[in-house]
Every structure is written in C-alpha cells, then in structure tokens.
Scaffold this motif. Structure first.
Motif, PDB file in Angstrom:
ATOM      1  N   TRP A 132       0.839  -1.201   0.000  1.00  0.00           N
ATOM      2  CA  TRP A 132       0.000   0.000   0.000  1.00  0.00           C
ATOM      3  C   TRP A 132       0.875   1.253   0.000  1.00  0.00           C
ATOM      4  O   TRP A 132       0.622   2.201  -0.751  1.00  0.00           O
ATOM      5  CB  TRP A 132      -0.919  -0.011   1.216  1.00  0.00           C
ATOM      6  N   ALA A 133       1.898   1.260   0.832  1.00  0.00           N
ATOM      7  CA  ALA A 133       2.785   2.418   0.921  1.00  0.00           C
ATOM      8  C   ALA A 133       3.495   2.661  -0.412  1.00  0.00           C
ATOM      9  O   ALA A 133       3.629   3.815  -0.855  1.00  0.00           O
ATOM     10  CB  ALA A 133       3.803   2.210   2.039  1.00  0.00           C
ATOM     11  N   ARG A 134       3.955   1.591  -1.061  1.00  0.00           N
ATOM     12  CA  ARG A 134       4.635   1.753  -2.350  1.00  0.00           C
ATOM     13  C   ARG A 134       3.691   2.270  -3.424  1.00  0.00           C
ATOM     14  O   ARG A 134       4.058   3.153  -4.216  1.00  0.00           O
ATOM     15  CB  ARG A 134       5.235   0.405  -2.786  1.00  0.00           C
ATOM     16  N   LEU A 135       2.482   1.748  -3.457  1.00  0.00           N
ATOM     17  CA  LEU A 135       1.512   2.190  -4.453  1.00  0.00           C
ATOM     18  C   LEU A 135       1.092   3.641  -4.223  1.00  0.00           C
ATOM     19  O   LEU A 135       0.933   4.414  -5.173  1.00  0.00           O
ATOM     20  CB  LEU A 135       0.284   1.275  -4.427  1.00  0.00           C
ATOM     21  N   THR A 136       0.920   4.004  -2.969  1.00  0.00           N
ATOM     22  CA  THR A 136       0.551   5.384  -2.651  1.00  0.00           C
ATOM     23  C   THR A 136       1.642   6.356  -3.092  1.00  0.00           C
ATOM     24  O   THR A 136       1.358   7.464  -3.564  1.00  0.00           O
ATOM     25  CB  THR A 136       0.301   5.536  -1.138  1.00  0.00           C
ATOM     26  N   ALA A 137       2.885   5.930  -2.955  1.00  0.00           N
ATOM     27  CA  ALA A 137       4.010   6.796  -3.304  1.00  0.00           C
ATOM     28  C   ALA A 137       4.294   6.833  -4.808  1.00  0.00           C
ATOM     29  O   ALA A 137       4.720   7.863  -5.332  1.00  0.00           O
ATOM     30  CB  ALA A 137       5.265   6.341  -2.558  1.00  0.00           C
ATOM     31  N   GLY A 138       4.034   5.710  -5.508  1.00  0.00           N
ATOM     32  CA  GLY A 138       4.473   5.646  -6.893  1.00  0.00           C
ATOM     33  C   GLY A 138       3.441   5.388  -7.964  1.00  0.00           C
ATOM     34  O   GLY A 138       3.769   5.410  -9.154  1.00  0.00           O
ATOM     35  N   SER A 139       2.175   5.150  -7.581  1.00  0.00           N
ATOM     36  CA  SER A 139       1.164   4.823  -8.578  1.00  0.00           C
ATOM     37  C   SER A 139       0.087   5.899  -8.660  1.00  0.00           C
ATOM     38  O   SER A 139      -0.710   6.075  -7.734  1.00  0.00           O
ATOM     39  CB  SER A 139       0.514   3.472  -8.260  1.00  0.00           C
ATOM     40  N   THR A 140       0.072   6.614  -9.779  1.00  0.00           N
ATOM     41  CA  THR A 140      -0.962   7.631 -10.000  1.00  0.00           C
ATOM     42  C   THR A 140      -2.339   6.984 -10.091  1.00  0.00           C
ATOM     43  O   THR A 140      -3.326   7.537  -9.590  1.00  0.00           O
ATOM     44  CB  THR A 140      -0.678   8.404 -11.295  1.00  0.00           C
ATOM     45  N   ARG A 141      -2.409   5.827 -10.718  1.00  0.00           N
ATOM     46  CA  ARG A 141      -3.683   5.127 -10.861  1.00  0.00           C
ATOM     47  C   ARG A 141      -4.247   4.724  -9.493  1.00  0.00           C
ATOM     48  O   ARG A 141      -5.453   4.840  -9.252  1.00  0.00           O
ATOM     49  CB  ARG A 141      -3.483   3.883 -11.721  1.00  0.00           C
ATOM     50  N   ALA A 209      -1.383  -7.596  -6.721  1.00  0.00           N
ATOM     51  CA  ALA A 209      -0.316  -7.730  -7.709  1.00  0.00           C
ATOM     52  C   ALA A 209       0.999  -7.174  -7.171  1.00  0.00           C
ATOM     53  O   ALA A 209       2.067  -7.776  -7.361  1.00  0.00           O
ATOM     54  CB  ALA A 209      -0.714  -7.010  -8.992  1.00  0.00           C
ATOM     55  N   GLU A 210       0.933  -6.037  -6.494  1.00  0.00           N
ATOM     56  CA  GLU A 210       2.143  -5.437  -5.927  1.00  0.00           C
ATOM     57  C   GLU A 210       2.732  -6.317  -4.826  1.00  0.00           C
ATOM     58  O   GLU A 210       3.963  -6.452  -4.714  1.00  0.00           O
ATOM     59  CB  GLU A 210       1.804  -4.050  -5.369  1.00  0.00           C
ATOM     60  N   THR A 211       1.872  -6.931  -4.033  1.00  0.00           N
ATOM     61  CA  THR A 211       2.339  -7.813  -2.966  1.00  0.00           C
ATOM     62  C   THR A 211       3.039  -9.040  -3.543  1.00  0.00           C
ATOM     63  O   THR A 211       4.113  -9.444  -3.078  1.00  0.00           O
ATOM     64  CB  THR A 211       1.161  -8.258  -2.077  1.00  0.00           C
ATOM     65  N   LYS A 212       2.446  -9.621  -4.572  1.00  0.00           N
ATOM     66  CA  LYS A 212       3.048 -10.801  -5.206  1.00  0.00           C
ATOM     67  C   LYS A 212       4.358 -10.445  -5.897  1.00  0.00           C
ATOM     68  O   LYS A 212       5.317 -11.221  -5.873  1.00  0.00           O
ATOM     69  CB  LYS A 212       2.076 -11.407  -6.216  1.00  0.00           C
ATOM     70  N   ALA A 213       4.408  -9.285  -6.527  1.00  0.00           N
ATOM     71  CA  ALA A 213       5.619  -8.869  -7.241  1.00  0.00           C
ATOM     72  C   ALA A 213       6.785  -8.650  -6.290  1.00  0.00           C
ATOM     73  O   ALA A 213       7.945  -8.832  -6.665  1.00  0.00           O
ATOM     74  CB  ALA A 213       5.348  -7.591  -8.023  1.00  0.00           C
ATOM     75  N   ALA A 214       6.501  -8.270  -5.055  1.00  0.00           N
ATOM     76  CA  ALA A 214       7.569  -7.994  -4.094  1.00  0.00           C
ATOM     77  C   ALA A 214       8.122  -9.256  -3.458  1.00  0.00           C
ATOM     78  O   ALA A 214       9.245  -9.257  -2.964  1.00  0.00           O
ATOM     79  CB  ALA A 214       7.053  -7.055  -2.999  1.00  0.00           C
TER      80      ALA A 214
END
Length: 229
Positions: A132-141, A209-214
C-alpha cells in the motif's frame, strides 16, 4: 465472528433505527401523542446513547458529537416552529455534513474514506501494508482510485440528503418515518456497489499484484540457509 461480536455490532443499529421507528408508531398510535411529540420522544434514546458513548470512551468522537448536535438542534427547531417535517429533514443533516466533509477532503488531496477502506484491503498483513505504501508513493492510478472511492461516498451521502429532504416536505410524515430508513439503506447499498466497482475492486487487485511482485525480490535477497552438518 462470535455471537458477542455480532451483538455488539447490531446493538447500535437497533438503538439508532429500530427504537426511533418503533417508538414513533408506539407513542403516536398506542399512546395517542401528537406527531411532533412522538418524533421528539422517539429520538431521546439514540441521542442519549451517543452522549453516553462519548463519555464512556473518554474521547471526543467527531461523528458522534455531530449526530448528537443535529438531533438536539433539530428537536429545538421543531419545538419552536411546531413542524414535525423539520424533524424528519434534520436526519439528512448528518449525511450532508459528512458528505461535504468527504468531498472537501478529496479536494485537499487527503480522501477521508481511506481510513474506512484501507483496513478491509490490507487485512492487517505487513506485506500488504508495505505494498500500500509503495503504491501510494508511486502509482498515479492507485491514488486516483483512492480519491474516487471517497468521491463516490461524498456524492452518495449528499444525494441521500436531498432525497430525504424532498420526501420530508412532499410525503406524509407517517410514510417518511419508515421510508427515510429505506432511503438510507438503498444509498448505502449503492455506495458500496459503485465505490467497489470503480475504486475498491481495482485497488484490491493492484494491491495483490504489488504484494506478489515484491515476494520474489524479498526471497532472492534473503540469505541462504546454512547447510546441516
């Protein structure tokens, strides 16, 4: 979910919905009170419950205080004006106040409903919290979907307010006593459906998806276990 937990979750709903509606008809039809008096007395228990919860928890709950304020002001205004329809319309004040607050939070870039949605998506998992933290920081979508979630709920709450106010002044009072709660339930169902389809659902998929990718990167960076013997 345990039986005690279910009871704890249902108790506020019964006090805030069942008691006012049932109490209104009991006081008006069985006790012969006027419409204004029945509406006033049937609102006493929910108001007391809100105040008691605030005192018991020893902290100021902004939403609880707002609901109590709307109840008290609406009752006083109705006593002055002698208009029971005003007491019905006041119930929409909570929805409108929250709706406006949510929309303002979106405009400020700090969507208020994130605090409600995030626990359901993260589920207390550390990996999802990090994702969640990574997506909030780097994902505009992701951030856009986060805003859309709050935007939908802000509009739904304001829409409910408008419908209930119109109903309070165009329909019979006896009808709006129960119809007001139907409108609230329909609005909540609509909010869950639309916000889920447009925001919560896509965010959940991005989070997964982000969790699995990490995970592969984490596993690759971990030190190899020592050989036995």
């Amino acid at each position: 979910m345990t039986t005690n937990t279910k009871r704890a979750n249902l108790a506020p709903l019964l006090v805030d919905v069942a008691v006012p509606v049932g109490g209104y008809y009991l006081l008006k039809d069985a006790a012969g009170m006027s419409t204004l008096a029945a509406l006033g007395w049937s609102s006493v228990v929910p108001a007391l419950r809100t105040g008691w919860c605030a005192v018991k928890e020893r902290k100021v709950n902004a939403l609880a205080v707002l609901i109590l304020f709307v109840n008290v002001v609406g009752l006083l205004l109705s006593l002055v004006a002698g208009d029971p329809r005003l007491m019905l319309a006041k119930d929409s004040g909570v929805s409108s106040a929250i709706g406006i607050g949510v929309l303002v939070s979106v405009a400020l870039g700090r969507p208020m409903m994130t605090a409600v949605m995030k626990p359901w998506l993260v589920k207390g998992d550390a990996a999802r919290e990090a994702a969640w933290a990574r997506l909030t920081a780097g994902s505009t979508r992701f951030r856009r979907a986060e805003k859309v979630f709050s935007l939908v709920w802000g509009l739904v709450l304001l829409g409910e307010c408008v419908v209930r106010v119109v109903g309070a002044y165009t329909l019979p009072v006896d009808t709006m006593v129960w119809l007001g709660n139907v409108i609230m339930v329909v609005a909540m169902a609509l909010g869950f459906f639309v916000s889920g389809a447009l925001a919560a659902g896509p965010m959940a998929r991005m989070l997964l998806a982000e969790t699995k990718a990490a995970r592969p990167a984490t596993s690759a960076s971990a030190p190899a276990p020592a050989m036995a013997g």
